[in-house]
Design an enzyme around this catalytic site. Structure first.
Site, PDB file in Angstrom:
ATOM      1  N   CYS A   1      51.997 -36.618 -36.439  1.00 55.04           N
ATOM      2  CA  CYS A   1      50.645 -37.156 -36.614  1.00 55.04           C
ATOM      3  C   CYS A   1      50.324 -37.181 -38.100  1.00 55.04           C
ATOM      4  CB  CYS A   1      49.630 -36.289 -35.873  1.00 55.04           C
ATOM      5  SG  CYS A   1      47.937 -36.910 -36.010  1.00 55.04           S
TER       6      CYS A   1
ATOM      7  N   GLU B   1      56.540 -34.625 -26.099  1.00 53.33           N
ATOM      8  CA  GLU B   1      56.298 -33.807 -24.924  1.00 53.33           C
ATOM      9  C   GLU B   1      55.077 -34.298 -24.161  1.00 53.33           C
ATOM     10  OE1 GLU B   1      57.913 -29.492 -26.476  1.00 53.33           O
ATOM     11  OE2 GLU B   1      55.978 -30.173 -27.174  1.00 53.33           O
TER      12      GLU B   1
ATOM     13  N   CYS C   1      45.388 -32.327 -39.724  1.00 51.21           N
ATOM     14  CA  CYS C   1      44.398 -31.276 -39.461  1.00 51.21           C
ATOM     15  C   CYS C   1      45.045 -29.921 -39.731  1.00 51.21           C
ATOM     16  CB  CYS C   1      43.892 -31.365 -38.026  1.00 51.21           C
ATOM     17  SG  CYS C   1      43.151 -32.971 -37.663  1.00 51.21           S
TER      18      CYS C   1
ATOM     19  N   CYS D   1      48.776 -34.820 -19.645  1.00 56.62           N
ATOM     20  CA  CYS D   1      48.421 -34.958 -21.058  1.00 56.62           C
ATOM     21  C   CYS D   1      49.571 -35.712 -21.730  1.00 56.62           C
ATOM     22  CB  CYS D   1      48.257 -33.549 -21.621  1.00 56.62           C
ATOM     23  SG  CYS D   1      47.936 -33.462 -23.363  1.00 56.62           S
TER      24      CYS D   1
ATOM     25  N   CYS E   1      47.772 -28.007 -24.126  1.00 57.22           N
ATOM     26  CA  CYS E   1      47.558 -29.416 -24.426  1.00 57.22           C
ATOM     27  C   CYS E   1      47.017 -29.546 -25.846  1.00 57.22           C
ATOM     28  CB  CYS E   1      46.563 -29.949 -23.416  1.00 57.22           C
ATOM     29  SG  CYS E   1      46.443 -31.697 -23.384  1.00 57.22           S
TER      30      CYS E   1
ATOM     31  N   CYS F   1      46.565 -27.601 -36.781  1.00 54.09           N
ATOM     32  CA  CYS F   1      47.344 -28.252 -35.722  1.00 54.09           C
ATOM     33  C   CYS F   1      48.828 -28.308 -36.043  1.00 54.09           C
ATOM     34  CB  CYS F   1      46.806 -29.659 -35.492  1.00 54.09           C
ATOM     35  SG  CYS F   1      47.731 -30.574 -34.265  1.00 54.09           S
TER      36      CYS F   1
HETATM   37  N1  SAH Z   1      44.829 -36.325 -32.075  1.00 54.47           N
HETATM   38  C1  SAH Z   1      43.873 -36.245 -31.037  1.00 54.47           C
HETATM   39  C2  SAH Z   1      44.459 -35.814 -29.711  1.00 54.47           C
HETATM   40  C3  SAH Z   1      45.500 -34.718 -29.725  1.00 54.47           C
HETATM   41  S1  SAH Z   1      44.991 -33.123 -30.308  1.00 54.47           S
HETATM   42  C4  SAH Z   1      42.720 -35.360 -31.410  1.00 54.47           C
HETATM   43  O1  SAH Z   1      42.801 -34.676 -32.420  1.00 54.47           O
HETATM   44  O2  SAH Z   1      41.727 -35.391 -30.706  1.00 54.47           O
HETATM   45  C5  SAH Z   1      44.184 -32.473 -28.864  1.00 54.47           C
HETATM   46  C6  SAH Z   1      43.240 -31.304 -29.134  1.00 54.47           C
HETATM   47  O3  SAH Z   1      43.937 -30.113 -29.472  1.00 54.47           O
HETATM   48  C7  SAH Z   1      42.252 -31.567 -30.264  1.00 54.47           C
HETATM   49  O4  SAH Z   1      40.950 -31.375 -29.788  1.00 54.47           O
HETATM   50  C8  SAH Z   1      42.607 -30.528 -31.298  1.00 54.47           C
HETATM   51  O5  SAH Z   1      41.445 -30.132 -31.985  1.00 54.47           O
HETATM   52  C9  SAH Z   1      43.213 -29.412 -30.449  1.00 54.47           C
HETATM   53  N2  SAH Z   1      44.092 -28.512 -31.189  1.00 54.47           N
HETATM   54  C10 SAH Z   1      45.011 -28.818 -32.111  1.00 54.47           C
HETATM   55  N3  SAH Z   1      45.627 -27.706 -32.580  1.00 54.47           N
HETATM   56  C11 SAH Z   1      45.101 -26.662 -31.930  1.00 54.47           C
HETATM   57  C12 SAH Z   1      45.313 -25.240 -31.965  1.00 54.47           C
HETATM   58  N4  SAH Z   1      46.228 -24.700 -32.749  1.00 54.47           N
HETATM   59  N5  SAH Z   1      44.582 -24.474 -31.126  1.00 54.47           N
HETATM   60  C13 SAH Z   1      43.666 -25.012 -30.311  1.00 54.47           C
HETATM   61  N6  SAH Z   1      43.431 -26.336 -30.218  1.00 54.47           N
HETATM   62  C14 SAH Z   1      44.125 -27.162 -31.040  1.00 54.47           C
HETATM   63 FE1  SF4 Z   2      46.670 -35.123 -35.254  1.00 53.42          FE
HETATM   64 FE2  SF4 Z   2      46.579 -32.591 -34.483  1.00 53.42          FE
HETATM   65 FE3  SF4 Z   2      44.575 -33.608 -35.918  1.00 53.42          FE
HETATM   66 FE4  SF4 Z   2      44.911 -34.392 -33.358  1.00 53.42          FE
HETATM   67  S1  SF4 Z   2      44.391 -32.355 -34.062  1.00 53.42           S
HETATM   68  S2  SF4 Z   2      44.511 -35.703 -35.150  1.00 53.42           S
HETATM   69  S3  SF4 Z   2      47.177 -34.338 -33.217  1.00 53.42           S
HETATM   70  S4  SF4 Z   2      46.711 -33.368 -36.618  1.00 53.42           S
END
Ligand code: SAH
Ligand code: SF4
Length: 344
Positions: free
Chosen positions: A107, A87, A111, A100, A325, A114
């Site tokens: 991934c 997406e 995390c 974005c 995003c 996420c």
């Molecule tokens: N993998 C990269 C870019 C994609 S994630 C990274 O981690 O930076 C983009 C952003 O979304 C990151 O800052 C992450 O911390 C945030 N994010 C992921 N899951 C989220 C959630 N459930 N609520 C709010 N922000 C979230």
């Molecule tokens: Fe991957 Fe989500 Fe962590 Fe970004 S925040 S590195 S997309 S697992």
């Protein structure tokens, strides 16, 4: 064709015995005029076009599904050639329109907060699949800024992300200023250094915690590259002039949202030209965490402001279509790849 940055296309064409400047002509067709076939490239001879057809192809992506949020945010679902999908989200904002983009299907970073991470890594996107997200949206919309904050960890797909960035900022490519392109990372320290050497764009770092104990749990990558090393890499990163590193901090209720956390954050960022992006945790089905209370969010924000830091609290845009995003999750099932519908 779209897997080549300009230098690589030049080399490819020279290997065919063609002039180097042809690469720039082709780039303009692909990225400025949206050409989908070599036949359209009328400043190339008929023979040359036929030769290119025999040796290369022009891929494209078409949105299988677009959702428009009440605030104007647009979410695009793209089905890839192997049936997997990703997406992209376009976020219009006054005079800006920020796209974005995704860089991986799923991934590997895992995390804890996420949704993309829950899917594990399916595969890297090719460079063409990254730039085709831009091509597809440009068909009907204007794009002024690009952020690599969609699905995936951009720096874990380093070569293709660098190629895509080069195409975005090239005067013969998408012509987007390097000051308007931002690569976001969870903190792959060696690759941050490599990125700074390869291209000159903005960096965003998903910090999300202020002690190694906390961050080890929230973001397993921290066990490999702890906070001190990440901060060091941020200090050494060569930003475009007068730019700041974006520090993303997802606020999670009862986990990292106290004033003690804010205090440690201020200390960590001392000496780094940074702007802090506070993101209230976006709850999703099955999530182990909760969004912060409004009071803690406000207090955290104010604490940073009072210490003269640049801070914005990112409003959760596109909430009604689960398009925020960084919380993208496309359907991954191959059999159902073409299935439409909501996936939040
Ligand atoms: N993998 C990269 C870019 C994609 S994630 C990274 O981690 O930076 C983009 C952003 O979304 C990151 O800052 C992450 O911390 C945030 N994010 C992921 N899951 C989220 C959630 N459930 N609520 C709010 N922000 C979230
Ligand atoms: Fe991957 Fe989500 Fe962590 Fe970004 S925040 S590195 S997309 S697992």
């Amino acid at each position: 064709m779209k897997d080549f940055c300009l230098e690589e296309l030049e080399a490819f064409l020279q290997g065919m015995g063609k002039e180097k400047y042809r690469a720039k002509q082709i780039f303009k067709w692909l990225y400025q005029k949206g050409a989908v076939s070599f036949q359209e490239m009328t400043n190339l001879s008929k023979e040359f076009r036929a030769e290119l057809e025999g040796r290369a192809r022009i891929s494209s992506l078409e949105a299988a599904h677009t959702e428009v949020s009440s605030d104007g945010t647009r979410k695009y679902l793209f089905i890839l050639e192997d049936g997997l999908s990703v997406e992209s989200v376009l976020i219009p904002d006054d005079d800006r329109a920020t796209l974005c983009v995704s860089t991986q299907v799923g991934c590997a970073m895992g995390c804890r907060f996420c949704l993309t991470g829950e899917f594990r890594l399916q595969r890297n996107l090719r460079c063409a699949e990254i730039v085709n997200q831009v091509c597809a949206v440009l068909k009907t919309e204007r794009i002024t800024n690009i952020v690599f904050m969609g699905m995936g960890e951009p720096l874990a797909n380093f070569d293709n992300v660098v190629r895509a960035v080069k195409i975005m900022v090239s005067p013969d490519g998408f012509q987007i200023s390097n000051r308007r392109v931002t690569v976001s990372t969870s903190g792959l320290v060696p690759e941050i250094g490599m990125l700074g050497k390869a291209v000159n764009v903005n960096l965003a770092v998903s910090l999300n915690a202020t002690t190694d104990e906390q961050r080890d749990i929230l973001m397993p990558i921290n066990r490999k590259y702890p906070i001190a090393r990440l901060i060091e890499a941020m200090k050494n990163f060569p930003l475009p002039s007068r730019r700041m590193i974006t520090v993303e901090y997802v606020l999670i209720r009862g986990v990292n949202d106290t004033l003690e956390d804010a205090k440690r954050l201020v200390k960590l960022l001392r000496g780094i030209p940074s702007k802090i992006n506070l993101i209230p945790f976006n709850e999703y089905e099955g999530a182990a965490f909760k969004a912060p209370r409004q009071e803690s969010l406000d207090a955290f924000h104010r604490y940073l402001l009072d210490r003269n830091l640049t801070v914005i609290t990112r409003a959760s845009r596109g909430g009604d279509i689960s398009a925020a995003c960084g919380q993208l999750r496309a359907r991954l099932e191959k059999e159902n790849g073409a299935e439409r519908g909501h996936n939040g």
